[in-house]
Design a protein around this motif. Structure first.
Motif, mmCIF file in Angstrom:
data_model
loop_
_atom_site.group_PDB
_atom_site.id
_atom_site.type_symbol
_atom_site.label_atom_id
_atom_site.label_comp_id
_atom_site.label_asym_id
_atom_site.label_seq_id
_atom_site.Cartn_x
_atom_site.Cartn_y
_atom_site.Cartn_z
ATOM 1 N N GLN A 55 -34.880 -28.496 45.722
ATOM 2 C CA GLN A 55 -36.006 -27.420 46.148
ATOM 3 C C GLN A 55 -35.540 -25.930 45.876
ATOM 4 O OE1 GLN A 55 -35.233 -28.911 50.513
ATOM 5 N NE2 GLN A 55 -37.284 -28.822 50.505
ATOM 6 N N TYR A 56 -36.299 -25.021 46.162
ATOM 7 C CA TYR A 56 -36.318 -23.847 45.738
ATOM 8 C C TYR A 56 -36.275 -22.632 46.890
ATOM 9 C CZ TYR A 56 -41.340 -23.407 46.082
ATOM 10 O OH TYR A 56 -42.522 -23.632 46.672
ATOM 11 N N VAL A 57 -35.900 -21.403 46.606
ATOM 12 C CA VAL A 57 -36.035 -20.512 47.588
ATOM 13 C C VAL A 57 -36.287 -19.225 46.809
ATOM 14 C CG1 VAL A 57 -33.646 -19.755 47.350
ATOM 15 C CG2 VAL A 57 -34.715 -19.283 49.323
ATOM 16 N N ALA A 58 -37.026 -18.197 47.330
ATOM 17 C CA ALA A 58 -37.284 -16.893 46.979
ATOM 18 C C ALA A 58 -36.062 -15.987 46.898
ATOM 19 C CB ALA A 58 -38.425 -16.325 47.408
ATOM 20 N N ILE A 59 -35.714 -15.223 45.869
ATOM 21 C CA ILE A 59 -34.685 -14.148 46.105
ATOM 22 C C ILE A 59 -35.453 -12.914 45.782
ATOM 23 C CG2 ILE A 59 -32.720 -15.740 45.530
ATOM 24 C CD1 ILE A 59 -32.765 -15.065 42.941
ATOM 25 N N GLY A 60 -34.839 -11.621 46.107
ATOM 26 C CA GLY A 60 -35.674 -10.333 45.865
ATOM 27 C C GLY A 60 -34.767 -9.291 45.719
ATOM 28 N N MET A 61 -35.266 -8.283 45.037
ATOM 29 C CA MET A 61 -34.479 -6.942 45.030
ATOM 30 C C MET A 61 -35.424 -5.705 45.202
ATOM 31 S SD MET A 61 -31.475 -7.349 42.121
ATOM 32 C CE MET A 61 -30.814 -5.759 42.506
ATOM 33 N N GLY A 62 -34.889 -4.614 45.773
ATOM 34 C CA GLY A 62 -35.958 -3.346 46.089
ATOM 35 C C GLY A 62 -36.308 -2.911 44.677
ATOM 36 N N ASN A 63 -37.536 -2.262 44.711
ATOM 37 C CA ASN A 63 -38.060 -1.453 43.653
ATOM 38 C C ASN A 63 -37.397 -0.309 43.230
ATOM 39 O OD1 ASN A 63 -40.239 -3.489 43.113
ATOM 40 N ND2 ASN A 63 -41.565 -2.579 44.636
ATOM 41 N N TRP A 64 -36.468 0.031 44.210
ATOM 42 C CA TRP A 64 -35.553 1.430 44.023
ATOM 43 C C TRP A 64 -34.575 1.087 43.097
ATOM 44 C CZ3 TRP A 64 -35.960 -1.508 48.734
ATOM 45 C CH2 TRP A 64 -34.773 -1.999 48.905
ATOM 46 N N GLU A 65 -34.193 -0.208 43.115
ATOM 47 C CA GLU A 65 -33.059 -0.737 42.137
ATOM 48 C C GLU A 65 -33.218 -0.109 40.648
ATOM 49 O OE1 GLU A 65 -30.380 -0.911 43.628
ATOM 50 O OE2 GLU A 65 -30.579 -2.362 45.415
ATOM 51 N N PRO A 66 -31.965 -0.014 40.031
ATOM 52 C CA PRO A 66 -32.125 0.498 38.582
ATOM 53 C C PRO A 66 -32.387 -0.864 37.743
ATOM 54 C CG PRO A 66 -30.031 0.378 39.355
ATOM 55 C CD PRO A 66 -30.619 0.564 40.384
ATOM 56 N N ARG A 67 -32.765 -0.592 36.613
ATOM 57 C CA ARG A 67 -33.134 -1.750 35.822
ATOM 58 C C ARG A 67 -32.259 -1.785 34.410
ATOM 59 N NH1 ARG A 67 -38.279 -3.717 36.148
ATOM 60 N NH2 ARG A 67 -38.905 -4.106 33.823
#
Length: 322
Positions: A55-67
């Motif tokens: 199975q899978y799950v979504a993970i996320g980070m904020g658009n404010w974070e550095p690239r």
């Protein structure tokens, strides 16, 4: 060239407040395979729900974070700066514990993800990659969001303990297969478990050590890894030249069955496919069949069924996010 997003609306204090509000998990370990490929072990703040291997799950980070420097520049509109970018990932598996013993997903209190850094979109008309350029900035102790619901129908289901399980993956598509293989082994599966992957280079085999150990511990387990970009794949004058090793011709030539030590016939074999859509060969309703057959076309011609309502040996299961 790329650098941190510079926005007058998101200073360091505001960024930390957003992390506190949105993030619910911590990176506890990062295993770098190479600069563009890593295994992330992430522990949610709250115990996660029991889930099935595959199975899978979504993970996320904020658009404010550095690239990550060197990744494609992204212009984030002000109204989206405080939002999160997410992507679904199959949950992989450590496979071995610190003592070198089998470690299936239900034996650890973290989730493992096998992640390729996407440095830039593959065409000019597509948006820059959102998640991985930020994720690869994280070190142990870094915070991230893990969605609470672990989902997906790409699971083992009912398999006779003496049947053969054939798992075909490309690149990080082996992640759910690692979880499945560890689950089968931990539950005493007696039939052959054949975990096959193809990658560009041997350096892309992020679990090679674990697979080698498990093959020594379990006689029914076989891990087969193939490459497409090594010198012996590209240079006909190479003394060990084999050409590009794609799964389709490996199967149709009988080479895969030979190396697996199993006939891989529909009467006793369950097949699982995950990875490159061209390898899988899924055809959406109404679409034209692929010019180069994928494994779905090849396997159905060999007597397997991709009807998800079917059960038992001879069935094909495949994962798709597209």
């Amino acid at each position: 060239m790329s650098d941190a997003i510079d926005s007058p609306d998101i200073d360091a204090e505001a960024a930390e407040q957003l992390r506190t509000r949105h993030y619910n998990a911590t990176v506890i370990e990062r295993i770098d395979v190479h600069s563009d490929l890593a295994r992330f072990r992430i522990r949610p703040d709250e115990p996660f729900q029991p889930f099935q291997a595959g199975q899978y799950v979504a993970i996320g980070m904020g658009n404010w974070e550095p690239r990550l420097p060197g990744t494609q520049t992204e212009i984030v509109p002000a109204e989206k700066m405080r939002k999160l970018g997410r992507r679904a990932y199959s949950i992989s598996c450590p496979m071995l514990d610190p003592d070198g013993q089998l470690a299936p997903v239900d034996s650890v209190d973290y989730l493992e993800f096998y992640v390729t850094l996407v440095r830039r979109a593959d065409s000019e008309d597509k948006k820059p990659p959102v998640l991985t350029p930020r994720m690869f900035m994280l070190q142990p102790g870094g915070r991230i969001e893990v969605q609470r619901k672990i989902v997906g129908h790409y699971v083992l289901g009912d398999i006779d303990p003496d049947d053969t399980v054939l798992m075909l993956g490309t690149g990080t598509g082996e992640a759910p297969h690692n979880a499945m293989a560890a689950h089968l082994l931990s539950n005493g599966h007696r039939g052959k478990i054949v975990n096959v992957t193809t990658v560009r280079n041997r350096s892309d085999l992020g679990y090679a050590r674990e697979h080698a150990v498990l093959q020594q511990q379990y006689s029914q387990y076989r891990y087969l890894a193939f490459t497409t970009r090594e010198p012996e794949n590209l240079d006909p004058s190479h003394p060990a030249y084999v050409g590009k090793q794609y799964l389709q011709p490996l199967y149709t030539s009988g080479r895969l069955a030979e190396l697996a030590g199993d006939l891989l016939t529909p009467d006793k074999t369950h097949v699982f496919l995950c990875g490159n859509p061209a390898m899988i060969g899924y055809v959406p309703p109404g679409a034209d069949p692929p010019t180069t057959p994928g494994m779905l076309q090849i396997l159905t011609a060999a007597g397997f069924s991709d009807d998800h309502d079917c059960v038992g040996a001879g069935t094909i299961r495949f994962e798709k996010y597209w």
